[in-house]
Design a protein around this motif. Structure first.
Motif, PDB file in Angstrom:
ATOM      1  N   ALA A 167      26.652  15.761  14.781  1.00 26.23           N
ATOM      2  CA  ALA A 167      25.198  15.843  14.724  1.00 26.23           C
ATOM      3  C   ALA A 167      24.755  17.280  14.475  1.00 26.23           C
ATOM      4  N   ILE A 168      25.457  18.225  15.102  1.00 26.84           N
ATOM      5  CA  ILE A 168      25.100  19.632  14.915  1.00 26.84           C
ATOM      6  C   ILE A 168      25.335  20.071  13.471  1.00 26.84           C
ATOM      7  N   GLU A 169      26.495  19.677  12.920  1.00 26.81           N
ATOM      8  CA  GLU A 169      26.797  20.015  11.517  1.00 26.81           C
ATOM      9  C   GLU A 169      25.722  19.449  10.595  1.00 26.81           C
ATOM     10  N   LEU A 170      25.365  18.196  10.823  1.00 28.67           N
ATOM     11  CA  LEU A 170      24.393  17.534   9.952  1.00 28.67           C
ATOM     12  C   LEU A 170      23.033  18.213  10.042  1.00 28.67           C
ATOM     13  N   ARG A 171      22.633  18.564  11.254  1.00 23.38           N
ATOM     14  CA  ARG A 171      21.355  19.254  11.417  1.00 23.38           C
ATOM     15  C   ARG A 171      21.310  20.548  10.615  1.00 23.38           C
ATOM     16  N   LYS A 172      22.454  21.268  10.638  1.00 22.12           N
ATOM     17  CA  LYS A 172      22.537  22.516   9.868  1.00 22.12           C
ATOM     18  C   LYS A 172      22.330  22.229   8.380  1.00 22.12           C
ATOM     19  N   LEU A 173      23.025  21.201   7.894  1.00 19.79           N
ATOM     20  CA  LEU A 173      22.933  20.886   6.457  1.00 19.79           C
ATOM     21  C   LEU A 173      21.517  20.489   6.071  1.00 19.79           C
ATOM     22  N   LEU A 174      20.842  19.748   6.961  1.00 18.03           N
ATOM     23  CA  LEU A 174      19.485  19.268   6.648  1.00 18.03           C
ATOM     24  C   LEU A 174      18.504  20.423   6.533  1.00 18.03           C
ATOM     25  N   HIS A 175      18.924  21.571   7.049  1.00 22.73           N
ATOM     26  CA  HIS A 175      18.092  22.748   7.080  1.00 22.73           C
ATOM     27  C   HIS A 175      17.923  23.385   5.695  1.00 22.73           C
ATOM     28  N   TYR A 176      18.923  23.216   4.831  1.00 18.66           N
ATOM     29  CA  TYR A 176      18.897  23.897   3.526  1.00 18.66           C
ATOM     30  C   TYR A 176      18.031  23.152   2.520  1.00 18.66           C
ATOM     31  N   ASP A 177      17.478  23.898   1.554  1.00 14.84           N
ATOM     32  CA  ASP A 177      16.753  23.274   0.450  1.00 14.84           C
ATOM     33  C   ASP A 177      17.683  22.323  -0.295  1.00 14.84           C
ATOM     34  N   THR A 178      17.160  21.160  -0.681  1.00 16.51           N
ATOM     35  CA  THR A 178      18.043  20.150  -1.292  1.00 16.51           C
ATOM     36  C   THR A 178      18.655  20.596  -2.605  1.00 16.51           C
TER      37      THR A 178
END
Lengths: 455, 455
Positions: free
Chosen positions: B125-136
């Motif tokens: 979940a932590i990894e995914l949250r980080k990824l969701l943070h970046y511009d697509t």
């Protein structure tokens, strides 16, 4: 980015100086430390005198490493070969992956090809001759024969030992193809699988047996789509007897996808966009043939309007809406063309049926035509305080859009049926053709209604 | 191809029957034997009741395997997730490669995202949250954190043993990234290199030290171009502190290249070609906004012509050439637009300088304009036996083409400078705009020369 560019520019200049000054040892160390792609970019930036110096300090094997990464401008590459000593060029070709070598040879005159092949090792020359035999835009034309195939009877450990021996020659060792005594493909195993399994496991027990393959005759676009769909790093190619004859790697698939997209794009624009020559005169000479051809087609529209001159002098208001009707119908035709070309580019199994596509486009044309026609009817009716004029313009607009939509989808479909590339039906061609039909529709309808609106 | 399609159709129907009839064991064996892409295609062909049956016979891990291969229609994918039990969906997302899971989550409402993340294992979940943070559309937005990184102090044998352990989790094990204690990237080694070298060799002695990387903030198009240029299978992504945070694999690069090409193509046509909905009413509703917008722009051209109505009634012959001039200038503008958009799509370091491009296009416009103008002057002069009329048309044509060429290259360049996507400057927009300028040029010149040609 700017900063990086400057730094790269400085280091390039320094590297060039070591070459120019004959500091061979320094040059070789720094040059061979670079990535092949960067080596190629450096090489392509040199003039002939500098390149000749490079041929003296690098052996054909070192040249071949980065020649493999050059994918554009193949005709220019053959000029580069000709400035090398023939044996040097032959050794270089010999050292390249055979699909890349074949791509270069295809652009050479026959006598040059024969000379280079005669200077190569015999087995390599035979492989290359086979590759040159296939159509350039088929799986056979883009495949490499530098793949690893083993017997399924081996163990994982034996396979790894074999890979170690063959790694230098193969374009990829990440997929290992398993064949029987007749070269028939019986399975595939990835290097990942080899690493994960124990050394004593038999390949036959862990290989994938439902191997996805492509035929040597398949179109390159379909092959690239398959590699993309399945996320493969390589796809095996079989001949008519189902024997494994080559593989196509993902980097070649990317080139194909990009080439196809850019040829569709060029088609839509009526200009070869890959010719990014920065010489304005050359650019003009590339664009003029299309423009002049279309000018003549446009002349027939002018002749048609000329035919209606008496109508025009009776109601000069008609001239006001010519460009509105031709322009809007042209826009609709371009949309419809783009959608049709894109749909036809889908793989064979995803293509919609002809009837469905045509029927759909007629309906789309009617709907967009009617709504646009109604809009313009209201605007013109209010602006000119003349409902019948509005009705005339609206009707003509609706009919012109419907016909343009139909032409935009039918023409590429017919070309596809007849075996031509549908992308050749360019946007400018469709808009110019649609000018003609729109004007015909417009004046025919205007003639019918003229008494009503000039009342 | 036809035959293959039929066979595939039959086997699909048989497979569906085993699912419908509850023959779970037979179904599972045959389904799990298929390639993930084929599994996904089968899944996407089911209706909801059939899919619910599938969720009962496959576990989330087995679903995740083929969900990873679905790259299109992400909004639809989130609907599919919602029809699963929440824990099942969370486990499925947990099992997918995290870049793909993040792509799906981006299309979900915030509360759904939070719910799924709360049902997942904490580290994921932590990894995914980080990824969701970046511009697509940046490197950060498309990278995966499922890569293998090791210490450069290990030996080849130790690295292979480590790979064996990590293989199941990683998106690719073909590149192994070597980092120091601070996660700074110090080198890279390919699995090929590991296989070729002896087990006791130290990684530090055989790794590549000049690692090509990309920043999390780099645009996805530039990243894809790098992977293509260097023929990489994966490219490492570093953050602002030069720490390794992810990798981008070649299959994602292909998707980016294709998406960018198709958005350029859509822009040129003024229609979203990826929306291959076969519903004609839906298609019409997608195309109408553009058509109606351009209709209003076209109305200004009509108003302009209306302004010259007295000129037109004096010389109705002028109406004959309106569509020839607007059409030809529109064609030239489309060519110039396509070339400009394509050049601007080249990577930052390959982009030509603004001044050079504009100057080049002016010159190309003048050359094509003069030659086309001369051609039409001769044709009209002979046809109408009126040299001055020919000269008027020719001059207007030359000027209109020059201006259209300039607009076709300047507008996308300005958009690029202002930070917009130059591909949004569509072909239909340029042709409609060019209609306006062409008509203005045409009637201005005609007004000057009218005494000469109507004698």
């Amino acid at each position: 980015m700017e900063k990086n560019n400057n730094r790269a520019e400085i280091s390039r200049a320094q590297l060039l100086r070591t070459l120019e000054n004959g500091e061979t040892k320094v040059f070789r160390k720094r040059f061979l430390d670079m990535h092949f792609y960067d080596q190629a970019q450096f090489y392509l930036s040199l003039d002939e005198a500098q390149r000749q110096k490079l041929y003296r300090v690098l052996n054909p094997h070192e040249m071949g490493d980065f020649f493999d990464t050059i994918e554009d401008d193949l005709p220019q590459m053959s000029d580069l070969l000709r400035e090398m000593a023939p044996q040097y060029a032959a050794d270089l070709l010999n050292d390249m992956f055979d699909d890349n070598a074949a791509d270069i040879l295809e652009h050479l005159p026959k006598e040059d090809v024969n000379r280079y092949l005669s200077l190569m090792s015999k087995p390599d020359a035979i492989e290359l001759r086979k590759l040159l035999h296939y159509d350039t835009e088929t799986a056979g034309g883009i495949m490499t024969t530098d793949f690893v195939s083993l017997s399924a009877d081996l163990s994982v450990g034996q396979a790894l030992a074999e890979l170690k021996r063959e790694a230098a020659e193969a374009e990829t060792i990440y997929y290992v193809y398993l064949v029987d005594a007749d070269q028939l493909l019986v399975g595939v195993i990835t290097l990942r699988d080899l690493i994960v399994n124990d050394n004593h496991t038999k390949l036959a027990d862990v290989m994938t047996v439902n191997v996805i393959t492509t035929s040597v005759h398949d179109e390159q676009a379909d092959v690239a789509q398959k590699i993309r769909d399945y996320n493969f790093i390589a796809l095996p190619v079989v001949d008519d007897d189902q024997k494994l004859v080559g593989i196509i790697t993902v980097d070649d698939a990317i080139e194909v996808i990009d080439d196809e997209a850019s040829s569709d794009y060029s088609g839509l624009a009526g200009v070869d966009v890959d010719d990014v020559s920065e010489n304005p005169f050359k650019s003009a000479s590339k664009r003029l043939p299309w423009l002049i051809t279309l000018l003549f087609l446009g002349m027939s529209t002018a002749t048609l309007i000329n035919h209606y001159e008496s109508l025009l002098s009776e109601a000069s208001i008609l001239a006001v809406f010519i460009s509105l009707i031709t322009g809007t119908a042209g826009n609709a035709g371009t949309q419809s063309l783009a959608v049709a070309v894109r749909r036809l580019a889908l793989g064979n199994d995803k293509k919609p049926r002809l009837f469905k596509l045509v029927f759909g486009e007629i309906l789309t044309g009617v709907v967009t035509g009617v709504i646009t026609g109604l809009t313009v009817m209201v605007i013109v009716g209010i602006w000119k305080q003349n409902l019948m004029l509005g009705l005339t313009i609206g009707l003509a607009m609706a009919a012109a859009i419907t016909v343009a939509n139909l032409a935009g989808s039918l023409i590429p479909m017919l070309m596809d049926k007849l075996g031509f590339d549908p992308a050749v039906a360019s946007g400018p061609f469709i808009t110019t053709l649609s000018d003609l039909t729109s004007v015909l529709i417009y004046f025919s309808i205007a003639q019918l209604f003229i008494r009503a609106f000039i009342g």
